[in-house]
Design a protein around this motif. Structure first.
Motif, PDB file in Angstrom:
ATOM      1  N   UNK A 120       7.879  -4.356  21.611  1.00  0.00           N
ATOM      2  CA  UNK A 120       7.112  -3.791  20.499  1.00  0.00           C
ATOM      3  C   UNK A 120       7.954  -3.597  19.228  1.00  0.00           C
ATOM      4  N   UNK A 121       9.207  -4.058  19.261  1.00  0.00           N
ATOM      5  CA  UNK A 121      10.099  -4.004  18.090  1.00  0.00           C
ATOM      6  C   UNK A 121      10.260  -2.591  17.551  1.00  0.00           C
ATOM      7  N   UNK A 122      10.591  -1.649  18.460  1.00  0.00           N
ATOM      8  CA  UNK A 122      10.832  -0.263  18.061  1.00  0.00           C
ATOM      9  C   UNK A 122      12.182   0.168  18.635  1.00  0.00           C
ATOM     10  N   UNK A 123      12.878   1.086  17.986  1.00  0.00           N
ATOM     11  CA  UNK A 123      14.141   1.583  18.537  1.00  0.00           C
ATOM     12  C   UNK A 123      13.878   2.529  19.706  1.00  0.00           C
ATOM     13  N   UNK A 124      14.769   2.548  20.690  1.00  0.00           N
ATOM     14  CA  UNK A 124      14.572   3.454  21.829  1.00  0.00           C
ATOM     15  C   UNK A 124      14.652   4.916  21.394  1.00  0.00           C
ATOM     16  N   UNK A 125      13.845   5.750  22.004  1.00  0.00           N
ATOM     17  CA  UNK A 125      13.859   7.187  21.756  1.00  0.00           C
ATOM     18  C   UNK A 125      14.926   7.830  22.629  1.00  0.00           C
ATOM     19  N   UNK A 126      15.798   8.633  22.009  1.00  0.00           N
ATOM     20  CA  UNK A 126      16.906   9.227  22.753  1.00  0.00           C
ATOM     21  C   UNK A 126      16.462  10.157  23.863  1.00  0.00           C
ATOM     22  N   UNK A 127      15.415  10.934  23.618  1.00  0.00           N
ATOM     23  CA  UNK A 127      14.935  11.852  24.651  1.00  0.00           C
ATOM     24  C   UNK A 127      14.365  11.098  25.846  1.00  0.00           C
ATOM     25  N   UNK A 128      13.704   9.978  25.589  1.00  0.00           N
ATOM     26  CA  UNK A 128      13.158   9.177  26.680  1.00  0.00           C
ATOM     27  C   UNK A 128      14.278   8.548  27.494  1.00  0.00           C
ATOM     28  N   UNK A 129      15.316   8.038  26.813  1.00  0.00           N
ATOM     29  CA  UNK A 129      16.459   7.471  27.525  1.00  0.00           C
ATOM     30  C   UNK A 129      17.148   8.518  28.397  1.00  0.00           C
TER      31      UNK A 129
ATOM     32  N   UNK B 219       3.284   3.026  23.104  1.00  0.00           N
ATOM     33  CA  UNK B 219       3.041   1.939  24.051  1.00  0.00           C
ATOM     34  C   UNK B 219       4.299   1.589  24.832  1.00  0.00           C
ATOM     35  N   UNK B 220       5.458   1.635  24.180  1.00  0.00           N
ATOM     36  CA  UNK B 220       6.707   1.371  24.898  1.00  0.00           C
ATOM     37  C   UNK B 220       6.959   2.416  25.979  1.00  0.00           C
ATOM     38  N   UNK B 221       6.693   3.682  25.664  1.00  0.00           N
ATOM     39  CA  UNK B 221       6.883   4.745  26.653  1.00  0.00           C
ATOM     40  C   UNK B 221       5.892   4.587  27.806  1.00  0.00           C
TER      41      UNK B 221
ATOM     42  N   UNK C  12      16.494   2.908  41.014  1.00  0.00           N
ATOM     43  CA  UNK C  12      15.268   3.170  40.268  1.00  0.00           C
ATOM     44  C   UNK C  12      15.564   3.653  38.856  1.00  0.00           C
ATOM     45  N   UNK C  13      16.616   4.479  38.707  1.00  0.00           N
ATOM     46  CA  UNK C  13      16.990   4.935  37.370  1.00  0.00           C
ATOM     47  C   UNK C  13      17.386   3.755  36.490  1.00  0.00           C
ATOM     48  N   UNK C  14      18.192   2.854  37.063  1.00  0.00           N
ATOM     49  CA  UNK C  14      18.599   1.684  36.290  1.00  0.00           C
ATOM     50  C   UNK C  14      17.430   0.788  35.931  1.00  0.00           C
ATOM     51  N   UNK C  15      16.501   0.600  36.870  1.00  0.00           N
ATOM     52  CA  UNK C  15      15.343  -0.240  36.574  1.00  0.00           C
ATOM     53  C   UNK C  15      14.429   0.409  35.551  1.00  0.00           C
ATOM     54  N   UNK C  16      14.306   1.751  35.559  1.00  0.00           N
ATOM     55  CA  UNK C  16      13.471   2.433  34.568  1.00  0.00           C
ATOM     56  C   UNK C  16      14.052   2.280  33.173  1.00  0.00           C
ATOM     57  N   UNK C  17      15.375   2.428  33.043  1.00  0.00           N
ATOM     58  CA  UNK C  17      16.011   2.259  31.733  1.00  0.00           C
ATOM     59  C   UNK C  17      15.861   0.819  31.257  1.00  0.00           C
ATOM     60  N   UNK C  18      16.020  -0.136  32.169  1.00  0.00           N
ATOM     61  CA  UNK C  18      15.871  -1.554  31.801  1.00  0.00           C
ATOM     62  C   UNK C  18      14.428  -1.856  31.366  1.00  0.00           C
ATOM     63  N   UNK C  19      13.462  -1.262  32.078  1.00  0.00           N
ATOM     64  CA  UNK C  19      12.056  -1.481  31.709  1.00  0.00           C
ATOM     65  C   UNK C  19      11.751  -0.884  30.337  1.00  0.00           C
ATOM     66  N   UNK C  20      12.325   0.282  30.029  1.00  0.00           N
ATOM     67  CA  UNK C  20      12.086   0.885  28.718  1.00  0.00           C
ATOM     68  C   UNK C  20      12.745   0.071  27.607  1.00  0.00           C
TER      69      UNK C  20
ATOM     70  N   UNK D 267      10.616  12.936  14.653  1.00  0.00           N
ATOM     71  CA  UNK D 267       9.591  13.007  13.609  1.00  0.00           C
ATOM     72  C   UNK D 267       8.873  11.678  13.416  1.00  0.00           C
ATOM     73  N   UNK D 268       9.524  10.570  13.777  1.00  0.00           N
ATOM     74  CA  UNK D 268       8.913   9.242  13.640  1.00  0.00           C
ATOM     75  C   UNK D 268       8.538   8.753  15.027  1.00  0.00           C
TER      76      UNK D 268
END
Length: 368
Positions: A113-122, A145-147, A98-106, A137-138
Motif C-alpha cells: 500500500x506504499x505506506x511507512x510502517x507504524x512503530x507501535x504496530x511493529x 488496510x496494511x494493519x 510466528x512473531x517473525x512471520x507477523x513482522x514480515x507480513x506487515x 497523528x498521520x
C-alpha cells in the motif's frame, strides 16, 4: 665367667607343633572378638526394638512421617505450577517463528500500500502483543488496510485498538472492521475491537459490521462517537442477540429514544452483557438537566417559605425542622439528578446514584 648357653634350636619335629599352638590361640582370640561384637549388636538391637515398641511413640512417628511426605508432595506440586506459569510467558520456538512471520507480513502489506510502517504496530508484533494499537497523528485508510492485512495473517493478534489515531480520516473503517472481525488470526477472528471518537463508520458501515458479528468471536466492541444513528443502531440491535458480545459501547452516536429503548432491552436480557448508551438523545438529556437545575434553585426558596409559614402559624418546632430538612433534601436530590444528566451527555464516569437515592429517601422521610 662361662658364656651363657645358647638357646636350643627347635627341631624339625617340634616346629610344626608350636605353629599349631599359636594358630589355635589366634583363632580363639578372633572367635572371641566376633562373639563379643555379636553380643553387643544383639544388645543394641534389643534396646532399639524395646524402645520402639511403645504404641504411642510409634503412632506419633508415623504421623510425623506422613506429614513430612505430604509437605514434600505439596512443595513439589507448587514448584511445578510455578515453573509452568513462568514457562507460559517465555516464547517458544513456534511462537518466535510466528512473531517473525507477523513482522514480515506487515512489512509486505506496507510495501503493497506504499505506506511507512507504524512503530507501535511493529513493537506490538515484535513482542507478541495480543492487541494491536497503532499510534500517530498521520494514519489514513492505506495504513489501516496494511494493519488489517497483517492482523489477518498473524495468529497471535486477537484485538485491534484504533483509539490512539485520528479516526476522522478513516473512511473505510466499516468494511475493514467487519473483514478483520471475521478473518483475523487466519480465520480465528477478533476478540476485541475499539474505534476512536468521531470515526465516520456511519449507518452503512454499522450494517456491514452487524452482519459480521454473528460469525465473529468478538467479546468487546467500542463504537463510541462513530455516527451510527438510528439505522446503524437498529442493525446492531438485531445482530447483538446472535453474537458472543459481552460489552458494547454505543455512547454518543445520535441514537433516538425509540432505538435506545430497544438497545436497553439487550442490556437487561443477559446479566453478563453490558451496553453503554450514554450521550445519546441529547435533547432529552438537556431538557431533563434543565428542569432539575430549576428544581434545585426553587427547592431552598420553597423550603424557607414553608419554614416561615410554620413559624407564623405557631406550629411546634418539629414541624419547622421537618420543613427545613425537606427543603435541603429536595435541593440535594435535584442537584444530583441534574449532575447525572449532564454526566450522561459528557460520558463522564460519575457515581452519584447512591447520593440521589439517599436524597430521595431523606425527602420522603421529611415529608412524612
Amino acid at each position: 665367667a662361662a658364656a651363657p648357653p645358647a638357646p636350643e634350636k627347635p627341631t624339625a619335629e617340634a616346629e610344626p607343633e608350636q605353629e599349631k599352638v599359636l594358630k589355635a590361640v589366634r583363632l580363639d582370640g578372633e572367635e572371641g572378638a566376633r562373639s563379643d561384637g555379636r553380643r553387643k549388636k544383639k544388645k543394641s538391637v534389643r534396646m532399639i526394638t524395646s524402645s520402639g515398641e511403645d504404641p504411642e511413640e510409634r503412632v506419633v512417628l508415623e504421623q510425623l512421617v506422613a506429614e513430612v511426605r505430604r509437605l514434600k508432595g505439596r512443595a513439589a506440586a507448587m514448584w511445578k505450577e510455578a515453573v509452568k506459569r513462568v514457562m507460559a510467558y517465555l516464547p517458544e520456538e513456534e511462537e518466535e517463528d510466528e512473531l517473525g512471520s507477523a513482522i514480515e507480513a506487515y512489512a509486505k502489506a506496507c510495501a503493497r500500500y506504499a505506506v511507512p510502517p507504524n512503530g507501535a504496530v511493529l513493537a506490538a508484533f515484535r513482542f507478541g502483543s495480543r492487541v494491536i494499537k497503532p499510534r500517530g497523528s498521520v494514519f489514513n485508510d492505506a495504513d489501516l488496510l496494511a494493519v488489517v492485512d497483517a492482523v489477518c495473517e498473524s495468529t497471535l493478534a486477537r484485538g485491534l485498538d484504533l483509539t490512539a489515531v485520528d479516526g476522522t480520516t478513516l473512511y473505510s473503517v466499516g468494511p475493514a472492521a467487519a473483514h478483520c472481525a471475521v478473518n483475523a488470526g487466519r480465520g480465528r477472528g477478533l476478540y476485541y475491537l475499539a474505534l476512536a471518537d468521531k470515526t465516520p463508520v456511519g449507518a452503512h458501515g454499522a450494517e456491514l459490521f452487524a452482519d459480521a458479528l454473528a460469525r465473529s468471536p468478538l467479546r468487546a466492541v467500542k463504537l463510541a462517537g462513530c455516527s451510527l444513528g438510528d439505522r446503524g443502531a437498529e442493525a446492531l440491535a438485531r445482530a447483538v442477540p446472535r453474537s458472543q458480545l459481552e460489552r458494547l459501547d454505543l455512547s454518543s452516536n445520535g441514537i433516538g429514544p425509540r432505538r435506545l429503548a430497544r438497545l436497553s432491552t439487550l442490556r437487561t436480557a443477559s446479566g453478563d452483557r453490558v451496553v453503554d448508551l450514554r450521550g445519546n438523545a441529547r435533547g432529552l438529556e438537556l431538557a431533563c438537566a434543565a428542569t432539575q437545575c430549576v428544581g434545585a434553585f426553587l427547592a431552598p426558596i420553597a423550603g424557607a417559605f414553608l419554614a416561615l409559614e410554620a413559624r407564623r402559624l405557631e406550629l411546634d418546632p418539629t414541624a419547622v425542622a421537618s420543613c427545613a430538612v425537606y427543603a435541603v433534601c429536595l435541593a440535594l436530590y435535584f442537584a444530583t439528578s441534574a449532575a447525572l444528566h449532564l454526566a450522561e451527555l459528557a460520558r463522564a464516569d460519575l457515581d452519584l446514584d447512591s447520593l440521589a437515592r439517599l436524597a430521595t429517601y431523606a425527602a420522603v422521610a421529611a415529608a412524612h
